[in-house]
Motif scaffolding. Structure first.
Motif, PDB file in Angstrom:
ATOM      1  N   SER A 165      10.315  -3.580  11.102  1.00  0.00           N
ATOM      2  CA  SER A 165       9.122  -3.697  11.816  1.00  0.00           C
ATOM      3  C   SER A 165       8.181  -2.911  11.109  1.00  0.00           C
ATOM      4  N   MET A 166       6.743  -2.867  11.542  1.00  0.00           N
ATOM      5  CA  MET A 166       5.822  -2.620  10.541  1.00  0.00           C
ATOM      6  C   MET A 166       4.560  -1.641  11.325  1.00  0.00           C
ATOM      7  N   ASN A 200       8.545  -7.676   5.234  1.00  0.00           N
ATOM      8  CA  ASN A 200       8.717  -8.379   6.511  1.00  0.00           C
ATOM      9  C   ASN A 200       8.084  -9.653   6.734  1.00  0.00           C
ATOM     10  N   ASP A 223       1.913   0.869   6.485  1.00  0.00           N
ATOM     11  CA  ASP A 223       0.841   0.449   5.516  1.00  0.00           C
ATOM     12  C   ASP A 223      -0.399   1.598   5.612  1.00  0.00           C
ATOM     13  N   ARG A 249      12.000 -10.044  10.540  1.00  0.00           N
ATOM     14  CA  ARG A 249      10.816  -9.092  11.396  1.00  0.00           C
ATOM     15  C   ARG A 249      11.783  -8.268  12.572  1.00  0.00           C
ATOM     16  N   LEU A 285       4.859  -4.229  -0.080  1.00  0.00           N
ATOM     17  CA  LEU A 285       5.558  -3.748   1.449  1.00  0.00           C
ATOM     18  C   LEU A 285       5.620  -5.108   2.330  1.00  0.00           C
ATOM     19  N   ARG A 286       4.412  -5.907   2.264  1.00  0.00           N
ATOM     20  CA  ARG A 286       4.347  -6.981   3.072  1.00  0.00           C
ATOM     21  C   ARG A 286       5.377  -7.976   2.646  1.00  0.00           C
ATOM     22  N   ALA A 329       4.784  -9.208  13.514  1.00  0.00           N
ATOM     23  CA  ALA A 329       5.639  -7.887  12.691  1.00  0.00           C
ATOM     24  C   ALA A 329       6.400  -7.443  13.963  1.00  0.00           C
ATOM     25  N   LEU A 387       7.996  -0.154   8.152  1.00  0.00           N
ATOM     26  CA  LEU A 387       7.158  -0.005   6.836  1.00  0.00           C
ATOM     27  C   LEU A 387       5.817   0.518   7.406  1.00  0.00           C
TER      28      LEU A 387
END
Lengths: 271, 305
Positions: free
Chosen positions: A108-109, A69, A192, A104, A65-66, B194, A190
């Protein structure tokens, strides 16, 4: 082999007949120093759908997942090999020629634990816009409101936008973080394990939100909770020891897993 | 684990109770001794100052613009000393705040781990340099240097020791601010990155505001140290009490006065002797004020994360 998780209610969202590809992962390897955490991943992420990454702890799902970004760039001695192509731009976002900040800006996350900034609700949502240099109050106002509406938080906070984001409840904080992720109009969001720190009611509201967001944005979600994957996602990838074991439409993967390991994991025999 | 012989629960054992009590009492005495000593210092200060204020009115003490206790025509106005003290501390802060903050920003957010691990011990080493060394550094190195820029700068002045005190407390201010910034959870940095923020944006817009309380506390503790600093000003600022706000003039601070007088042979109980305690009391009150300020700042900026 019989259906393994028949009791699980599946997401109403169906797999569309001709889904558009948002991103294609090809031969992706990822290393922490000498440790290879992802091994030759090949996978497709479909546009405007929810794709879940599941698997036991340490399987590499968060690591994958990481990659999207480029969060790993913040850790020294990490290395990507292979590619994650993002469409329609058709660029490899893990290539060292690509600026991670540019990535990024598009992807986004939302994190495991709600992590609002110690700023006002308004400034939390506006943060991504401000770092992009947006200064006009009218534009900020409009986009903050739109993002908060998108995160189903507007009605609850519209009269107290100046209060600190950290004063909200856990579930509200996580929706604030979702609003923050949405404010910049990302192509992919994303998640998590976004509900692992929340109670069941807050979890349900976040899940509803994720399902409703999928119409307008592509979503990747890592989850420990198989029922959650079944509820929210259209596609599921099962990972084990850094490899992608099985990937397909969620209903198929849960009812007719092709691999023994997937079936063992889904039935709770390990993991 | 199966035990063949299970012992019964025994009744209360007295010698064990007594031992526990003794240990507790010993620790209690250790803990209170620090408080007791502080209280004793305050009591002595107040007692001796009371003797001083029997002979000098508080109004004169606070408003007279001359401090000449050792002259034939003695005047007891604390203002010149207070002014010298705050002036030196002010100059020191002008140096220490930006430098200390930049040191902290660099070490906490930018420096690679290896650099941080090797620079921090050096900073702490700098804190260990005896202040008398800094004093002569101010008098014999910084002052001549400044005289190149300001030709008619006297050999004794407040500017030079102020700058040197500032340099002296940079490691302290920097190290306390750095601790505050490093205490900011990584989750906030990740959230900022992020969102597409750069490292500088993350540092300035997220880490620094989140660490504001700790940074403010570092500044105030820096002021407290600069105010209490003795040797540098005693050596390099001259020892003439001088009511001025111009740092290029010589002046004396409260601490410098105390050193000067305490080194002489004043008879016990004389007014000159008692004036030390009055000056010391003022110094104590200033430090107390700064500590209260630090506390208020902490409350003001406290953020939950």
């Amino acid at each position: 082999m019989s259906a393994v998780v028949t009791a699980v209610p599946f997401a109403t969202q169906s797999v569309s007949a001709d889904p558009k590809v948002k991103s294609r992962i090809r031969g992706l390897n990822f290393y922490y120093g000498n440790l290879q955490a992802l091994k030759n991943i090949d996978m497709v992420v479909y546009e405007h759908a929810v794709t879940a990454l599941i698997g036991p702890s340490g399987c590499g799902k968060s690591t994958l997942l990481r990659c999207f970004n480029r969060m790993h760039d913040l850790t020294p001695h990490t290395r990507y090999e292979g590619e994650i192509r993002l469409y329609p731009d058709d660029v490899n976002i893990v290539s060292s020629d690509i600026d991670p900040i540019e990535v990024r800006m598009r992807i986004s996350m939302v994190f495991q634990k709600p992590n609002p900034f110690p700023k006002s609700i308004y400034e939390n949502v506006a943060y991504g816009l401000r770092v992009r240099g947006v200064k006009a109050r009218s534009e900020l106002d409009g986009r903050v409101e739109a993002a908060l509406r998108g995160a189903a938080l507007w009605e609850e906070v519209k009269d107290r936008l100046e209060e600190p984001g950290t004063a909200l409840s856990g579930g509200q904080q996580q929706r604030l973080c979702i609003a923050r992720a949405l404010a910049t109009d990302p192509e992919i969001v994303l998640f998590d394990e976004p509900t692992s720190a929340l109670d069941p009611i807050a979890t349900a509201s976040i899940e509803d939100l994720i399902i409703s967001m999928a119409g307008s944005v592509t979503i990747l979600i890592v989850t420990h909770n198989m029922q959650q994957a079944a509820r929210v996602s259209s596609y599921t990838a099962f990972m084990y020891l850094g490899e992608l074991v099985e990937y397909g439409p969620t209903t198929e993967l849960f009812t007719r897993p092709r691999h023994q390991r997937t079936s063992d994991y889904l039935t709770g025999r390990f993991g | 684990m199966p035990s063949a012989q299970r012992s019964l629960i025994r009744p209360r054992i007295h010698h064990r109770d007594i031992k526990e009590r003794l240990v507790e009492a010993f620790l209690f005495i250790c803990a209170t001794s620090a408080v007791a000593v502080t209280t004793a210092i305050v009591v002595v200060l107040v007692y001796e100052s009371a003797g001083f204020f029997e002979r000098v009115s508080i109004v004169d003490f606070l408003t007279d613009t001359m401090w000449t206790p050792l002259f034939a025509e003695a005047r007891y106005g604390i203002l010149p000393l207070l002014c010298g003290t705050l002036l030196a501390a002010g100059v020191a802060l002008l140096v220490a705040v930006p430098l200390g903050l930049m040191v902290a920003l660099y070490l906490s957010e930018f420096a690679p781990v290896k650099v941080r691990e090797s620079v921090k011990p050096f900073l702490e080493l700098l804190e260990g340099v005896p202040t008398v060394v800094y004093g002569y550094f101010a008098l014999l190195f910084v002052t001549p240097l400044l005289q190149n820029v300001i030709p008619d700068l006297p050999g004794f002045n407040v500017l030079s020791p102020g700058i040197v005190i500032g340099i002296m407390i940079v490691p302290y201010v920097g190290s306390v601010s750095e601790d505050a910034m490093r205490a900011v959870p990584n989750a906030l940095r990740e959230a900022s990155y992020a969102c597409g923020a750069t490292r500088l944006q993350t540092t300035l817009r997220v880490v620094m505001p989140a660490a504001a309380s700790g940074i403010a506390a570092a500044f105030v503790l820096g002021i407290a140290r600069a105010t209490g600093e003795t040797m540098v000003v005693a050596i390099a600022a001259g020892q003439q009490p001088n009511l001025t706000l111009d740092p290029t003039e010589p002046a004396a601070t409260i601490t410098a006065y105390i050193v000067q007088v305490a080194l002489g042979d004043l008879p016990h109980g004389s007014i000159g002797y008692q004036s030390i305690f009055a000056a010391g009391l003022v110094l104590l009150l200033i430090t107390l004020l700064f500590n209260i300020l630090a506390h208020l700042l902490r409350m003001r900026f406290r953020e939950a994360y």
